[in-house]
Write a protein that holds these residues in place. Structure first.
Motif, PDB file in Angstrom:
ATOM      1  N   LYS A  45       0.822  -1.201   0.000  1.00 59.54           N
ATOM      2  CA  LYS A  45       0.000   0.000   0.000  1.00 59.54           C
ATOM      3  C   LYS A  45       0.863   1.259   0.000  1.00 59.54           C
ATOM      4  CE  LYS A  45      -3.773  -2.393   2.256  1.00 59.54           C
ATOM      5  NZ  LYS A  45      -4.576  -2.575   3.478  1.00 59.54           N
ATOM      6  N   SER A  71      -8.220  -2.025  -0.398  1.00 61.14           N
ATOM      7  CA  SER A  71      -8.304  -3.072  -1.418  1.00 61.14           C
ATOM      8  C   SER A  71      -7.096  -3.990  -1.358  1.00 61.14           C
ATOM      9  CB  SER A  71      -8.394  -2.450  -2.814  1.00 61.14           C
ATOM     10  OG  SER A  71      -9.505  -1.596  -2.927  1.00 61.14           O
ATOM     11  N   LYS A  72      -7.242  -5.175  -1.887  1.00 61.93           N
ATOM     12  CA  LYS A  72      -6.125  -6.099  -2.053  1.00 61.93           C
ATOM     13  C   LYS A  72      -5.579  -6.056  -3.474  1.00 61.93           C
ATOM     14  CE  LYS A  72      -6.352  -7.813   2.144  1.00 61.93           C
ATOM     15  NZ  LYS A  72      -7.348  -6.871   2.667  1.00 61.93           N
ATOM     16  N   LYS A 507      -1.251 -10.701  -7.670  1.00 63.50           N
ATOM     17  CA  LYS A 507      -2.559 -11.367  -7.678  1.00 63.50           C
ATOM     18  C   LYS A 507      -2.397 -12.775  -8.253  1.00 63.50           C
ATOM     19  CE  LYS A 507      -5.661  -9.526 -10.418  1.00 63.50           C
ATOM     20  NZ  LYS A 507      -4.769  -8.401 -10.549  1.00 63.50           N
ATOM     21  N   CYS A 561      -6.372 -14.799  -4.980  1.00 57.63           N
ATOM     22  CA  CYS A 561      -5.825 -14.395  -3.694  1.00 57.63           C
ATOM     23  C   CYS A 561      -4.572 -13.583  -4.010  1.00 57.63           C
ATOM     24  CB  CYS A 561      -5.538 -15.599  -2.797  1.00 57.63           C
ATOM     25  SG  CYS A 561      -4.353 -16.784  -3.459  1.00 57.63           S
ATOM     26  N   TYR A 562      -3.886 -13.086  -2.974  1.00 58.69           N
ATOM     27  CA  TYR A 562      -2.866 -12.081  -3.222  1.00 58.69           C
ATOM     28  C   TYR A 562      -1.612 -12.362  -2.409  1.00 58.69           C
ATOM     29  CZ  TYR A 562      -7.023  -9.868  -5.012  1.00 58.69           C
ATOM     30  OH  TYR A 562      -8.169  -9.624  -5.712  1.00 58.69           O
ATOM     31  N   VAL A 564       2.006 -11.055  -0.845  1.00 59.96           N
ATOM     32  CA  VAL A 564       2.348  -9.812  -0.151  1.00 59.96           C
ATOM     33  C   VAL A 564       3.572  -9.163  -0.782  1.00 59.96           C
ATOM     34  CG1 VAL A 564       3.068  -8.839   2.068  1.00 59.96           C
ATOM     35  CG2 VAL A 564       1.315 -10.624   1.990  1.00 59.96           C
ATOM     36  N   GLU A 572      -2.934 -12.912   1.182  1.00 56.17           N
ATOM     37  CA  GLU A 572      -4.064 -12.102   1.586  1.00 56.17           C
ATOM     38  C   GLU A 572      -5.263 -12.454   0.718  1.00 56.17           C
ATOM     39  OE1 GLU A 572      -2.787  -8.059   1.221  1.00 56.17           O
ATOM     40  OE2 GLU A 572      -1.893  -8.033   3.225  1.00 56.17           O
ATOM     41  N   LYS A 573      -6.451 -12.287   1.277  1.00 55.02           N
ATOM     42  CA  LYS A 573      -7.681 -12.534   0.534  1.00 55.02           C
ATOM     43  C   LYS A 573      -8.640 -11.386   0.759  1.00 55.02           C
ATOM     44  CE  LYS A 573      -7.059 -17.538   0.706  1.00 55.02           C
ATOM     45  NZ  LYS A 573      -7.598 -18.860   1.083  1.00 55.02           N
ATOM     46  N   ASN A 574      -9.524 -11.164  -0.199  1.00 49.51           N
ATOM     47  CA  ASN A 574     -10.515 -10.107  -0.070  1.00 49.51           C
ATOM     48  C   ASN A 574     -11.428 -10.382   1.118  1.00 49.51           C
ATOM     49  OD1 ASN A 574     -10.077  -8.255  -2.335  1.00 49.51           O
ATOM     50  ND2 ASN A 574     -10.500 -10.042  -3.601  1.00 49.51           N
TER      51      ASN A 574
END
Length: 797
Positions: A45, A71-72, A507, A561-562, A564, A572-574
């Motif tokens: 971010k 947001s992710k 992503k 999913c995402y 880092v 990370e997930k939404n």
């Protein structure tokens, strides 16, 4: 599928008034806007700002972010500190639009899209432009890779109203989400024959204030038409009959021969895309017709793509597309779905020809994926950007900075690493290298293909000759040349890795990882020494997808999913999960079927069956046939579409037609075959069928002509594995392999096959059957390979 042909004139008339603000981009710009770009590097971010192409990297971020900060999605985070009051796609935004009676400005793109970066820097970072947007519109950002269902609906509108599309996609919607006006990139000032973005904004806002009723009427009429067309029925008179596949095949081959570029390979002019679904179909078409011209179209295309600038010769992996007909200059973003598909295509080319060159391209894609796109837990990231900083001291990103070279940079690198060339002087090495890759002191990039001048004085490696030509020119043998080029590329690879890397989009998309699972499995089936390495990577990918992107209780896939950061195992997930779409299911099922063939792991086959059941429940149109892209009752999706085009990726319906046909034979269930037939008939009126839907035509050939069943009967032993390995080494598009283990009869997926075939004289025995007609059983591996060579191999390269 949206049957837009009949509605197109009406829609263009309806939108004529509203779209007077839009112009046509120049050819240079239009080439860039026509096609999806994709890609990025680790983004937190706090990294959002340095992504804008052509923009400066701020030392400190503004303190106040907009609604995208949580947001992710890397793409949304790139816009989290724009002065634009961005909303994600959400009820909050829609309610605000209705409450304040404002139009919605919808901007759709993705984090590695070059022109998305340009428009952000030029317009969305401008306080003056943001003030106009915030005053008159509710502004929404959507990541097309995260929400392809939203993207597809409004891209359909853009294509119908403008005739072409691309990203960034800019659409103005009523508060009820009906599209009114659409475009792609808009410049900050009038240029390229296009109006400025602020002019467009002000004209649309004025139209909404002075003639709202007509806009609402046009929008609601279009939405009604879209909704009616989602209920479109199959055309009965177009339904396929016995022999239809042969006729469609002949038609498609004729069209492809007409469009084939005899000089440079590929199809059409520029821009040029790999179009792997088209190449897959032509491979299949060759085996059916034995027309060597069809095979040559594929092999020449793959050869030119491999030698072109679209290939990262220094390390591996392929750029998104070429801006020049000869595959020289490119947009440098590297897309995951291209890597997966091309890895499979080059593996198939190797199986047909045993050309080490094709195998080498596939293996270099593998190396690139593992080094630069792999999450530590086994999944793969979406891709890398085209743009990056030229040096760590620079603040302005340019396209191709990571990949292009000056003459002096390479010359100096060789001198600094002279000892690496083992007896060859660095001057001689540079002479050979520059000849082989077409380097020039002033740069080798055509000026017309570089509208921003980012590549002035730079070289993009391209092999316009061949290894043989280089050897002949310098009186070299093949092996010393290969060693010299490998050494030189390794020197440059190490040096390049010291440059600022392009942004990585962390992503992890389920569908695209399914394509990579297919590619890994096909590469593992080439019978090379690296089989176990490829299979281990594929196995870890499968386990990642099952653990991180599948809800086993609800039997649902997640879209994404995402990661880092590079090397960081966290995910990370939404907060609000985005469930999988048709492509996520169909592409992963395809990957599992290919993985099963490579591993004979019955759990993978059973998971494919389980996913197919969920796909049928969520997306199948019981009334008319075929699959919708999105689920029923998806919130705020105004229409469900059915894809009817194989493009950069095959459409989910094409892949599903193949999956269903294979599953019907793996499990001896006719219901799958019947569903495949109904799906195919829904699209039977598409014309020319094999050009619009080459992957689906390949499925039609399998559906009509039958599959090649290989039943390997024997215990789980080295002998049995040897027979299976022989079968895997050949490109047979309709081949399914079933292991019949007499010691474990209850574990078989197909009990009919399990009961029918027996070992001969106590030896491992192979039965090859086509459409349930079987040849004599084979117990000798050499004879099996000889039989397969006679039917599925060519010496033409």
């Amino acid at each position: 599928m949206f049957r837009a042909r009949a509605l197109l004139p009406w829609i263009r008339r309806t939108l004529k008034t509203a779209q007077t603000t839009q112009g046509n981009p120049s050819k240079a710009v239009e080439r860039k806007l026509l096609a999806p770009t994709l890609l990025s590097r680790s983004l937190s971010k706090h990294d959002f700002r340095d992504m804008a192409t052509g923009g400066e990297v701020n030392a400190q971020a503004p303190k106040q972010g907009n609604r995208l900060v949580s947001s992710k999605s890397p793409y949304l985070l790139q816009h989290a500190y724009n002065p634009v009051d961005w909303y994600p796609w959400s009820d909050e935004a829609f309610e605000k639009a209705r409450r304040e009676n404002k139009l919605i400005f919808l901007s759709v793109g993705y984090s590695t899209c070059h022109w998305c970066h340009v428009m952000e820097h030029e317009s969305f970072e401008s306080p003056e432009t943001a003030a106009i947007m915030n005053e008159h519109f509710v502004n929404i950002k959507v990541d097309r890779e995260e929400r392809p269902d939203i993207d597809k609906v409004y891209m359909q509108f853009l294509l119908m109203s403008k005739g072409s599309g691309g990203w960034p996609m800019s659409v103005w919607l009523t508060p009820d989400l009906a599209p009114l006006v659409a475009g792609t990139y808009f410049p900050p000032k009038t240029r390229y024959g296009m109006p400025s973005f602020t002019t467009v904004l002000q004209n649309i806002a004025k139209k909404w204030q002075t003639d709202k009723e007509s806009l609402i009427e046009a929008g609601s009429t279009l939405v009604d038409a879209l909704k009616r067309n989602q209920d479109a029925e199959a055309v009965p008179e177009a339904a396929f009959e016995p022999g239809s596949a042969e006729a469609k095949l002949s038609e498609a081959i004729t069209v492809h021969k007409q469009r084939f570029d005899q000089t440079h390979g590929g199809f059409g002019s520029e821009p040029k895309f790999p179009e792997v679904p088209r190449l897959n179909f032509l491979f299949h078409g060759y085996l059916v017709t034995k027309d060597v011209d069809v095979l040559d179209m594929v092999l020449q295309s793959l050869d030119h793509i491999g030698r072109g600038g679209i290939n990262d010769h220094i390390f591996g992996g392929f750029a998104r597309y070429a801006t020049t007909r000869d595959w020289h200059n490119v947009h440098f973003e590297k897309m995951l779905y291209d890597q997966g598909q091309l890895m499979a295509a080059y593996a198939n080319a190797y199986k047909l020809t045993r050309s080490e060159t094709f195998l080498g391209y596939a293996d270099k894609i593998y190396k690139y994926l593992v080094k630069d796109l792999r999450h530590p837990l086994g999944g793969f990231y979406a891709g890398e950007d085209a743009d990056s900083l030229p040096t760590h001291k620079d603040t302005v990103k340019v396209e191709g900075a990571f990949y292009a070279w000056t003459w002096e940079e390479i010359q100096s690198a060789f001198k600094n690493q002279a000892e690496r060339f083992e007896g060859v002087s660095p001057e001689r090495a540079f002479e050979i290298y520059s000849f082989h890759y077409g380097l020039k002191p002033q740069g080798n990039v055509p000026t017309y293909s570089d509208p921003h001048g980012h590549l002035t004085g730079k070289n993009i490696l391209i092999v316009k000759g061949s290894d043989e030509a280089t050897c002949s020119n310098f009186n070299l043998e093949a092996e010393p040349l290969e060693k010299l080029l490998d050494t030189a590329n390794d020197i440059l690879h190490v040096l390049r890795d010291q440059r600022p890397r392009p942004h990585l989009d962390t992503k992890i998309i389920c569908a695209w990882n399914g394509l990579v699972l297919s590619g890994l499995s096909k590469l593992a089936n080439c019978g090379t020494a690296k089989r176990q390495e490829y299979m281990q990577t594929a196995k870890e990918l499968l386990e990642f997808l099952r653990k991180e992107m599948y809800d086993s209780e609800r039997k649902l896939l997640l879209r994404s999913c995402y990661g880092v950061a590079v090397g960081d195992p966290r995910l990370e997930k939404n907060e609000s999960e985005i469930e999988g779409f048709l492509d996520d299911y169909s592409f992963l099922i395809k990957g599992l079927l290919d993985y099963y063939k490579a591993s004979l792991d019955l759990s993978a086959l059973n998971w494919a069956k389980e996913l197919q059941e969920t796909q049928d429940k969520l997306f199948w149109d019981e009334r008319n046939g075929a699959y919708f892209f999105s689920q029923r009752d998806s919130p705020n999706v105004i229409v469900r579409l059915k894809d009817d085009h194989d493009g950069a990726e095959p459409c989910g319906n094409s892949v599903s037609a193949r999956n269903l046909t294979l599953l019907s034979h793996y499990y001896d269930e006719d219901a799958y075959l019947q569903r495949a037939g109904k799906l195919l008939n829904f699209f039977a009126d598409v014309s020319p069928f094999g050009h619009a839907l080459p992957e689906m035509l390949s499925a039609l050939l399998l559906h009509e002509n039958g599959l090649d069943l290989v039943a390997v009967v024997g215990p789980d032993s080295e002998d049995t594995e040897r027979f299976v390995e022989i079968c895997r080494k050949f490109y047979i598009p309709g081949m399914i392999i079933l292991h019949v283990d007499p010691q474990h009869p209850d574990e078989a997926s197909n009990q009919r096959v399990q009961k029918k075939f027996k070992m001969v004289n106590g030896k491992t025995t192979v039965y090859i059957c086509h459409d349930r007609v079987c040849r004599m059983p084979v117990t000798d591996p050499a004879q099996l390979e000889q039989n397969l060579m006679a039917n599925f191999f060519t010496e033409r390269v």
